[in-house]
Design an enzyme around this catalytic site. Structure first.
Site, PDB file in Angstrom:
ATOM      1  N   ASN A  91       2.984 -17.012  -8.731  1.00  0.00           N
ATOM      2  CA  ASN A  91       2.383 -17.898  -7.719  1.00  0.00           C
ATOM      3  C   ASN A  91       3.415 -18.599  -6.828  1.00  0.00           C
ATOM      4  OD1 ASN A  91       3.128 -19.458  -9.908  1.00  0.00           O
ATOM      5  ND2 ASN A  91       1.370 -20.817  -9.791  1.00  0.00           N
ATOM      6  N   LYS A 146      13.057 -12.343 -16.236  1.00  0.00           N
ATOM      7  CA  LYS A 146      11.943 -11.387 -16.189  1.00  0.00           C
ATOM      8  C   LYS A 146      10.948 -11.945 -15.173  1.00  0.00           C
ATOM      9  CE  LYS A 146       8.180 -10.358 -17.197  1.00  0.00           C
ATOM     10  NZ  LYS A 146       7.150 -10.050 -16.175  1.00  0.00           N
ATOM     11  N   ALA A 201       7.601 -11.982 -12.546  1.00  0.00           N
ATOM     12  CA  ALA A 201       6.221 -11.494 -12.666  1.00  0.00           C
ATOM     13  C   ALA A 201       6.121 -10.109 -12.033  1.00  0.00           C
ATOM     14  CB  ALA A 201       5.271 -12.456 -11.979  1.00  0.00           C
ATOM     15  N   GLY A 230       3.851 -20.065 -17.044  1.00  0.00           N
ATOM     16  CA  GLY A 230       2.714 -19.145 -17.033  1.00  0.00           C
ATOM     17  C   GLY A 230       1.575 -19.720 -17.843  1.00  0.00           C
ATOM     18  N   SER A 231       0.768 -18.837 -18.379  1.00  0.00           N
ATOM     19  CA  SER A 231      -0.450 -19.301 -19.048  1.00  0.00           C
ATOM     20  C   SER A 231      -0.159 -19.845 -20.448  1.00  0.00           C
ATOM     21  CB  SER A 231      -1.449 -18.147 -19.134  1.00  0.00           C
ATOM     22  OG  SER A 231      -0.826 -17.057 -19.779  1.00  0.00           O
ATOM     23  N   GLU A 267       6.244 -24.367 -19.174  1.00  0.00           N
ATOM     24  CA  GLU A 267       5.404 -24.951 -18.117  1.00  0.00           C
ATOM     25  C   GLU A 267       4.119 -24.147 -18.117  1.00  0.00           C
ATOM     26  OE1 GLU A 267       6.250 -27.534 -16.618  1.00  0.00           O
ATOM     27  OE2 GLU A 267       8.441 -27.580 -16.606  1.00  0.00           O
ATOM     28  N   CYS A 307      -0.513 -24.372 -10.862  1.00  0.00           N
ATOM     29  CA  CYS A 307      -0.854 -25.061 -12.123  1.00  0.00           C
ATOM     30  C   CYS A 307      -1.097 -26.546 -11.879  1.00  0.00           C
ATOM     31  CB  CYS A 307       0.222 -24.838 -13.170  1.00  0.00           C
ATOM     32  SG  CYS A 307       1.860 -25.172 -12.565  1.00  0.00           S
ATOM     33  N   GLU A 347      -9.074 -23.673 -16.245  1.00  0.00           N
ATOM     34  CA  GLU A 347      -8.209 -23.770 -15.070  1.00  0.00           C
ATOM     35  C   GLU A 347      -8.710 -22.731 -14.065  1.00  0.00           C
ATOM     36  OE1 GLU A 347      -4.113 -22.651 -15.753  1.00  0.00           O
ATOM     37  OE2 GLU A 347      -3.458 -23.989 -14.145  1.00  0.00           O
TER      38      GLU A 347
HETATM   39  P1  ADP Z   1      -0.194 -15.526 -14.894  1.00  0.00           P
HETATM   40  O1  ADP Z   1      -0.012 -14.049 -14.667  1.00  0.00           O
HETATM   41  O2  ADP Z   1      -1.606 -15.965 -14.942  1.00  0.00           O
HETATM   42  O3  ADP Z   1       0.713 -16.384 -14.087  1.00  0.00           O
HETATM   43  P2  ADP Z   1       0.954 -15.020 -17.419  1.00  0.00           P
HETATM   44  O4  ADP Z   1       1.234 -16.019 -18.471  1.00  0.00           O
HETATM   45  O5  ADP Z   1       0.116 -13.838 -17.787  1.00  0.00           O
HETATM   46  O6  ADP Z   1       0.293 -15.873 -16.312  1.00  0.00           O
HETATM   47  O7  ADP Z   1       2.286 -14.471 -16.754  1.00  0.00           O
HETATM   48  C1  ADP Z   1       3.424 -15.242 -16.475  1.00  0.00           C
HETATM   49  C2  ADP Z   1       4.642 -14.412 -16.790  1.00  0.00           C
HETATM   50  O8  ADP Z   1       4.650 -14.082 -18.179  1.00  0.00           O
HETATM   51  C3  ADP Z   1       4.732 -13.083 -16.062  1.00  0.00           C
HETATM   52  O9  ADP Z   1       6.101 -12.831 -15.753  1.00  0.00           O
HETATM   53  C4  ADP Z   1       4.213 -12.111 -17.089  1.00  0.00           C
HETATM   54  O10 ADP Z   1       4.686 -10.787 -16.891  1.00  0.00           O
HETATM   55  C5  ADP Z   1       4.799 -12.695 -18.352  1.00  0.00           C
HETATM   56  N1  ADP Z   1       4.092 -12.314 -19.582  1.00  0.00           N
HETATM   57  C6  ADP Z   1       2.790 -11.976 -19.734  1.00  0.00           C
HETATM   58  N2  ADP Z   1       2.527 -11.690 -21.028  1.00  0.00           N
HETATM   59  C7  ADP Z   1       3.679 -11.854 -21.716  1.00  0.00           C
HETATM   60  C8  ADP Z   1       4.069 -11.727 -23.101  1.00  0.00           C
HETATM   61  N3  ADP Z   1       3.196 -11.383 -24.031  1.00  0.00           N
HETATM   62  N4  ADP Z   1       5.355 -11.991 -23.416  1.00  0.00           N
HETATM   63  C9  ADP Z   1       6.235 -12.362 -22.483  1.00  0.00           C
HETATM   64  N5  ADP Z   1       5.940 -12.516 -21.175  1.00  0.00           N
HETATM   65  C10 ADP Z   1       4.682 -12.256 -20.791  1.00  0.00           C
END
Ligand code: ADP
Length: 486
Positions: free
Chosen positions: A158, A181, A183, A235-236, A257, A291, A387
């Site tokens: 985002n 890493k 997104a 992330g989530s 976060e 967020c 959310e």
């Molecule tokens: P959103 O895509 O809703 O922002 P996510 O938490 O799914 O939230 O993704 C945020 C980041 O975490 C991205 O870089 C995604 O590729 C990474 N991610 C998603 N699943 C995993 C996981 N199981 N382990 C590590 N990183 C992950």
């Protein structure tokens, strides 16, 4: 420079030990333009062999980088800041292409993101360690800050630039090496930033970059290594919890976060026009995909009708569209997010919510949704608890300030909150009574590199930015030195 020239000029590989790589498995993945739904480029899809190499590079670079001087780190960060400023158009264009957000929002993100580089370049030179005598004079106590060690930085789509700079800025300032890493939807913006760091002179191996569609295995593999000392994630909440589990066996430091469910409170003495204007920004910036975005608009019953009218008027004038055509709001990031937001709206309506503006999911190729206002959805329903992460504003009426505070805190999250009002005593009571990491009073934004960004409860652990942002990448060592006779 044309958009194609900018995209063509950006590296599409993984950055490991100071060089761009094709990826051991020769795999790639598509990057989609959410405004058209079309693929506009492919980038390397890193696999286990790549991230193992990237992690090894970060370990090898750690020995020297942790001993780099504060001046060296500060100068590199400042150089990176200058390059970001010079290349702000390239970065903003890339952000807009990958996320669809209006160009002006992307440019604001570049400025915000780069400000972390500037801030940490300054903070690291002014901050001091401590030396003091014990009262008996028997020995001296030194408190020394050391880098926590190699870090894994996982970022969302985002704010694809700022979410990387605020992690990397702190990591570099503290003396940590890292593997980033990004997104899967936004790997190019991160690659461009890594190019900036390389140009600024960041030594090989200090920052490594591995775009991949296999985030799950990357974090599992890298974190199983006890020499990784830190994970920082945005992330989530679900993924954050998984990462905390992965951090447990090796007792790795973790900054998280996570999700939010921000209340936006309008007290009876608020300036209604200002509150309505603020709600537009707090809700619809980045098409609601933030967020800290206002998730529940809780309005005192005495001003509920006035506020609702003023807000809906503004919502109806918002222009949805392509990022370089003067749009106020762009598309959602992808088909999955769009389907999720659509489901959530349907749930809100089936529970009694009334759509008062918007509600249309466009049939065009991009993922456009009209800014939407829902009233009468039940407190405790889907739109209340979840959310939304999309351009749906849900309005709730409250009988008193006390009830508003109770409603604000009725969530497992605790990231940001917004309060509009006039009476200092009521505002103060709200600022102190709301259970969240950040509270904005009579303004719709909280993010600022000099301030600590972060949440409590299910919204996370740790802070980014402010003076405490650096602490998250450091450990404190205490050295006791026996005094000598002079
Ligand atoms: P959103 O895509 O809703 O922002 P996510 O938490 O799914 O939230 O993704 C945020 C980041 O975490 C991205 O870089 C995604 O590729 C990474 N991610 C998603 N699943 C995993 C996981 N199981 N382990 C590590 N990183 C992950």
């Amino acid at each position: 420079m044309s958009v194609n020239t900018i995209v063509d000029g950006i590296q599409k590989g993984a950055f490991i030990a100071g060089r761009w790589h094709e990826g051991a498995a020769g795999k790639t993945f598509d990057v989609e333009n959410p405004a058209t739904g079309e693929t506009f480029c492919e980038v390397v899809d890193a696999t286990a062999a790549d991230w193992e190499q990237a992690f090894k590079a970060s370990l090898e670079a750690d020995a020297d980088w942790r001993r780099s001087t504060i001046q060296e780190r500060s100068s590199l960060l400042e150089a990176a800041y200058d390059i970001c400023s010079r290349r702000s158009n390239d970065i903003a264009t890339t952000i807009s292409l990958e996320t669809g957000k209006p160009y002006s929002e992307s440019l604001a993100e570049v400025q915000y993101g780069a400000s972390f580089l500037k801030w940490y370049s300054q903070l690291v030179v002014v901050r001091r360690n401590e030396v003091s005598d014990t009262p008996s004079g028997e020995y001296q106590m030194m408190t020394v800050r050391e880098p926590v060690g190699p870090a894994l930085l996982i970022t969302p789509w985002n704010f694809p630039f700022a979410m990387i700079t605020r992690k990397v800025g702190a990591a570099l300032a503290a003396g940590c090496t890292s593997v980033i890493k990004p997104a899967g939807s936004t790997p190019l913006t991160g690659a461009l930033f890594v190019e900036v760091l390389d140009e600024a002179g960041v030594p090989a191996g200090v920052v490594n970059y591995t775009p991949t569609t296999d985030a799950k295995n990357l974090s599992r593999d890298i974190m199983s290594n006890a020499e990784l000392r830190k994970v920082s994630f945005t992330g989530s909440t679900g993924v954050g919890a998984t990462l905390l589990e992965q951090a447990a066996p090796n007792i790795q430091s973790a900054s998280m976060e996570l999700g939010g469910n921000a209340p936006y409170l309008v007290l009876p003495d608020a300036d209604i026009e200002a509150a309505a204007e603020g709600a537009i920004k707090a809700k619809f910036r980045n098409a609601g995909q933030a967020c800290v975005g206002a998730n529940r608009l809780i309005v005192h019953q005495d001003v509920y009708e006035d506020f609702t009218d003023a807000f809906i008027d503004r919502v109806k004038s918002l222009k949805v569209g392509y990022w370089d055509e003067g749009a106020d709001m762009g598309p959602l990031i992808d088909a999955n997010q769009t389907a999720r937001v659509e489901r959530l709206l349907e749930s809100g309506v089936s529970e009694g919510g009334r759509i008062r503006a918007g509600g249309t999911f466009h049939d065009s190729k991009g993922y456009f949704v009209d800014p939407t206002v829902v009233t009468d959805a039940p407190v405790g329903g889907s739109l209340w608890r979840e959310e939304i992460f999309g351009p749906i504003a849900a309005l709730y009426s409250a009988e008193s300030a006390e009830e508003m505070l109770k409603m604000a805190n009725d969530t497992e999250f605790g990231l940001a909150a917004y309060v509009y009002g006039d009476d200092t005593k009521s505002l103060d009571a709200m600022a102190h009574g709301i259970r969240s990491g950040m509270v904005a009073i009579n303004r719709p934004m909280v993010a600022e590199s000099r301030a600590p960004f972060g949440g409590i409860k299910a919204s996370g652990l740790g802070r980014e930015g402010g003076t405490v942002g650096l602490d998250d990448y450091e450990t404190v060592k205490y050295v006791a030195v026996q005094s000598r006779d002079w």
